[in-house]
Design an enzyme around this catalytic site. Structure first.
Site, PDB file in Angstrom:
ATOM      1  N   ASN A 169       0.787  -1.195  -0.225  1.00  0.00           N
ATOM      2  CA  ASN A 169       0.144   0.081  -0.127  1.00  0.00           C
ATOM      3  C   ASN A 169       0.871   1.326  -0.163  1.00  0.00           C
ATOM      4  OD1 ASN A 169       0.773  -0.718   2.586  1.00  0.00           O
ATOM      5  ND2 ASN A 169      -1.100  -0.395   3.511  1.00  0.00           N
ATOM      6  N   CYS A 170       2.114   1.179   0.445  1.00  0.00           N
ATOM      7  CA  CYS A 170       2.921   2.398   0.448  1.00  0.00           C
ATOM      8  C   CYS A 170       3.483   2.586  -0.971  1.00  0.00           C
ATOM      9  CB  CYS A 170       4.150   2.250   1.152  1.00  0.00           C
ATOM     10  SG  CYS A 170       3.813   1.910   3.026  1.00  0.00           S
ATOM     11  N   LYS A 172      33.040  15.597   9.593  1.00  0.00           N
ATOM     12  CA  LYS A 172      32.090  15.915  10.642  1.00  0.00           C
ATOM     13  C   LYS A 172      30.817  16.067   9.987  1.00  0.00           C
ATOM     14  CE  LYS A 172      33.931  20.056  11.926  1.00  0.00           C
ATOM     15  NZ  LYS A 172      34.105  21.101  12.421  1.00  0.00           N
ATOM     16  N   TYR A 182      -4.751 -11.685  19.603  1.00  0.00           N
ATOM     17  CA  TYR A 182      -3.381 -10.908  19.491  1.00  0.00           C
ATOM     18  C   TYR A 182      -3.942  -9.584  18.266  1.00  0.00           C
ATOM     19  CZ  TYR A 182      -0.352 -14.258  21.507  1.00  0.00           C
ATOM     20  OH  TYR A 182       0.059 -15.270  22.664  1.00  0.00           O
ATOM     21  N   ASN A 203      -5.704 -14.699  24.551  1.00  0.00           N
ATOM     22  CA  ASN A 203      -5.875 -16.007  23.031  1.00  0.00           C
ATOM     23  C   ASN A 203      -6.050 -15.078  21.929  1.00  0.00           C
ATOM     24  OD1 ASN A 203      -5.469 -18.589  24.483  1.00  0.00           O
ATOM     25  ND2 ASN A 203      -7.429 -18.137  25.327  1.00  0.00           N
TER      26      ASN A 203
END
Length: 548
Positions: free
Chosen positions: A46-47, A443, A280, A278
């Site tokens: 989807n991205c 740097k 997730y 149970n």
């Protein structure tokens, strides 16, 4: 490892659900794994949707990451598309599945909810017109492509990451684009000063920006769509794309009595378990502990980050805990790292912005620096802006932002790693980053941000985020005279840095001084000279590049 054969039912595919299935199969060859997807596509990128709209990704099939047949052959998964779960019965450990043929009950040992989030569609007049679209899946993308092929002008509502990606792609295919954003800036997740370059490049590419104005209603006409704004202004367009955020699709969880957060997200623990052990949940539908705000604010702060990367890692964590139990590693939380390209500019954020830290009531310090993305003497060096926020007590990094033409992703990745590793601003100064003239500098900009932060922490310099309006403050422009004349700073005294020590007598030692230069480096040096000569001096961060 838990050797007991399990029946794992996963609701939703794409990033989170598919990640659970793939990882669980790799860990448990004998597990029965069933994926239920209400749409026709179980796993798609989807991205990548905006980039197919603009033709950068030419092959639509490239976005369909996996098909049910491929998942069956590769991972022996039972993938059922066109199957919508309409109810969860935690006590019976079963779900009700609706298909075109009817409904049936499906039992589970472990259930994973990964339904994602849907685009916000506020209840505004005219919003149900067929010319008001959203972009969530392949079918939405196809619909958008079909529409814009016949149109000249599109209005995008919302200037977040997806809205700007689509705006860029539509310009690439020759469309006129207006972007409307309720906030006073594009990319509201970032601090305002970090989005100026993005706004300038959008205007330069012909995008009309309407900021600080929201949508009141839509007035569908026969040959156009009139977008009416809160200010009374009207935008006459042919198509509107809503990109104002998403809402978690947590109705199943709510109806099942699972704990939700204040914005409707499913609340999970460090192993992606809901309030039912149970069941997730992973992906855009959840909220999990934010390791930055929780530590900084001293509270159990949660956040919801609807991005593919976290969803994949959450899926892996859930699968590990389902199969491995206590041997699984806990999910460390989501810090939130995101980046967007808009024409020739990129901008992004990792961790907490200054705005967010202020909302949380967290004490912090910040600096903003400009530097070349690789050695300045090597051809092609581009200006890069980096901002960091940190805890003034511990020095621990709390957030970072960057924008520029080149090297933005590299610096954000370094800062994201520093956040995950709980590094301090002193640690940033000592990071050994890859250096050769075509790639970086001795740097690096990240080092420089650390140096600047260290100077603030040590009291070597006071900084200002903008030009003072207090008339008692002496504003000293330390740029060369010709440069100061070409782009003057109002009410400033021009004393070039090379002349400052010999012209201290021109300044009133009893009045505060604010120094300014091009990018903030020379003004820091000037502030050091002045402070060591008895002046109350501060340097304006980012110089005229940021302030004007």
């Amino acid at each position: 490892m838990n050797q007991e054969k399990q029946k794992i039912v996963i609701v939703g595919g794409v990033a989170g659900g598919a990640s659970v299935a793939a990882r669980a199969r790799r860990l448990a060859e004998d597990a029965e794994i069933i994926m239920l997807e209400r749409g026709p596509d179980v796993s798609f990128a989807n991205c990548g949707l905006p980039y197919h709209v603009g033709g950068e990704i030419e092959d639509r099939d490239a976005l369909a990451v996996q098909t049910p047949a491929k998942l069956k052959a590769l991972l022996n998964l039972d993938v059922r598309t066109g199957s919508e779960v309409v109810n969860v019965q935690p006590a019976e450990k079963s779900v009700t599945v609706r298909t075109l043929e009817g409904e049936y009950e499906l039992s589970y040992d472990k259930l994973v909810l990964a339904p994602g989030a849907s685009p916000l569609r506020p209840p505004l007049a005219g919003i149900d017109d067929a010319r008001v679209l959203t972009l969530r899946n392949l079918q939405d993308m196809d619909r958008l492509i079909d529409h814009v092929a016949q149109l000249d002008h599109v209005t995008i509502i919302g200037a977040g990451f997806i809205g700007l990606e689509v705006a860029e792609q539509l310009v690439h295919i020759g469309k006129k684009v207006t972007v409307v954003e309720l906030q006073e800036q594009v990319l509201p997740l970032l601090d305002g000063e970090m989005t100026k370059g993005i706004e300038e490049t959008m205007l330069a590419n012909g995008v009309e920006l309407i900021l600080g104005d929201g949508i009141a209603s839509f007035d569908p006409q026969a040959n156009e769509l009139v977008v009416k704004l809160n200010s009374g202004k009207e935008v006459r367009t042919e198509l509107a794309l809503l990109s104002i955020g998403v809402r978690p699709e947590s109705e199943l969880a709510a109806n099942a009595g699972l704990e939700l957060g204040p914005r409707g997200h499913i609340r999970v623990n460090d192993y992606m378990q809901t309030s039912d052990a149970n069941i997730y949940a992973v992906g855009d539908v959840i909220e999990s502990a934010n390791p930055l705000s929780a530590d900084a604010a001293g509270s159990d702060a949660y956040n919801a980050v609807p991005l593919g990367g976290p969803a994949n890692r959450q899926g892996r964590t859930a699968a590990d805990h389902i199969v491995l139990g206590e041997k699984a590693q806990a999910y460390p939380g989501t810090i939130g790292t995101a980046i967007v390209r808009v024409f020739d500019q990129a901008a992004g954020i990792t961790g907490l912005s200054e705005k967010r830290l202020s909302q949380l009531g967290v004490d912090f310090k910040s600096v903003l620096v400009h530097a070349d993305h690789h050695a300045g003497y090597y051809p092609g060096a581009e200006r890069l802006t980096v901002k960091i926020m940190w805890d003034p007590e511990s020095g621990r990094l709390l957030g970072g932002e960057a924008y520029g033409k080149e090297g933005v992703d590299k610096r954000l990745d370094v800062l994201a790693t520093a956040l995950r590793g709980k590094l301090t601003i002193d640690d940033l100064t000592h990071l050994e980053l890859a250096y050769a003239p075509p790639f970086g500098s001795a740097k690096d900009p990240v080092n420089i941000a650390g140096f600047a932060a260290g100077n603030v922490m040590a009291g070597h310099v006071k900084t200002l985020a903008s030009i003072p309006t207090d008339e008692s403050v002496q504003i000293v422009d330390v740029r060369p005279a010709a440069m100061a004349a070409a782009r003057p700073v109002a009410n400033a005294i021009n004393i070039p840095m090379v002349e400052l020590r010999s012209r201290l007598g021109e300044l009133d030692v009893n009045r505060p001084v604010a120094t300014i230069c091009v990018i903030g480096k020379t003004s820091y040096m000037a502030a050091r000279v002045l402070s060591q000569n008895g002046f109350d001096a501060a340097s304006i961060m980012g110089g005229v590049t940021q302030a004007l």
